[in-house]
Design a protein around this motif. Structure first.
Motif, short mmCIF file in Angstrom:
data_model
loop_
_atom_site.label_atom_id
_atom_site.label_comp_id
_atom_site.label_asym_id
_atom_site.label_seq_id
_atom_site.Cartn_x
_atom_site.Cartn_y
_atom_site.Cartn_z
N ARG A 123 0.86 -1.18 0.00
CA ARG A 123 0.00 0.00 0.00
C ARG A 123 0.90 1.23 0.00
NH1 ARG A 123 -3.46 -0.67 4.72
NH2 ARG A 123 -4.59 -2.00 3.28
N PRO A 124 0.58 2.26 -0.76
CA PRO A 124 1.38 3.49 -0.72
C PRO A 124 1.47 4.02 0.72
CG PRO A 124 -0.23 3.59 -2.50
CD PRO A 124 -0.56 2.38 -1.68
N PRO A 125 2.64 4.53 1.12
CA PRO A 125 2.81 5.01 2.51
C PRO A 125 1.77 6.03 2.95
CG PRO A 125 4.92 4.93 1.40
CD PRO A 125 3.87 4.64 0.36
N GLY A 126 1.30 6.88 2.05
CA GLY A 126 0.30 7.89 2.41
C GLY A 126 -1.13 7.41 2.26
N GLY A 127 -1.30 6.13 1.93
CA GLY A 127 -2.63 5.59 1.67
C GLY A 127 -2.90 5.50 0.19
#
Length: 146
Positions: A56-60
């Motif tokens: 998942r991308p770190p920022g959501g």
């Protein structure tokens, strides 16, 4: 190195060898070469119920899957913020002509690991002189405070 924390490869010799797959743990950051080098947080590992890594991308954002053999994944280096000496004895090996000073490495994400700082005889002498100057400056500052 002794203990390592999250987001650090748990087996540096195998994990960081070019060309070998990276097998991250939950919570580790990984580059996925199959996704254009996108960075993701590992949110699920391959298992009997899931045949791939889930990232998942770190920022959501939207999750994606990466091959279960880790062949498209690479570790994301975490910047070091500082290194502190440990309260253990330094050792000098006269045969190797080097000193080993136990230190703790502090990472930007808050994790740490223990390792040793290896110094040549010239580096030992240089740092002894510099530390001597720091001790003198501290003593001078203490005298001025009185």
């Amino acid at each position: 190195m002794a203990e390592q924390t999250s987001h650090q490869p748990h087996s540096p010799s195998a994990e960081l060898t070019p060309g070998l797959p990276f097998h991250p743990r939950l919570g580790d950051l990984a580059h996925d070469l199959a996704k254009g080098g996108a960075i993701g947080v590992v949110v699920a590992l391959p298992s009997s119920t899931s045949a791939s890594y889930h990232l998942r991308p770190p920022g959501g954002g939207a999750d994606w899957r990466a091959r279960n053999d880790g062949s498209t994944l690479r570790p994301v280096p975490v910047p070091v913020t500082h290194v502190t000496p440990m309260q253990r004895d330094a050792v000098y090996d006269h045969r190797a002509q080097q000193a080993a000073v136990p230190v703790t490495v502090h990472y930007e994400h808050g994790g740490t690991c223990e390792t040793v700082l290896v110094l040549t005889p010239g580096q030992v002498e240089l740092h002894c002189i510099q530390l001597g100057r720091l001790i003198e400056a501290r003593e001078s500052a203490r005298e001025h405070e009185r």
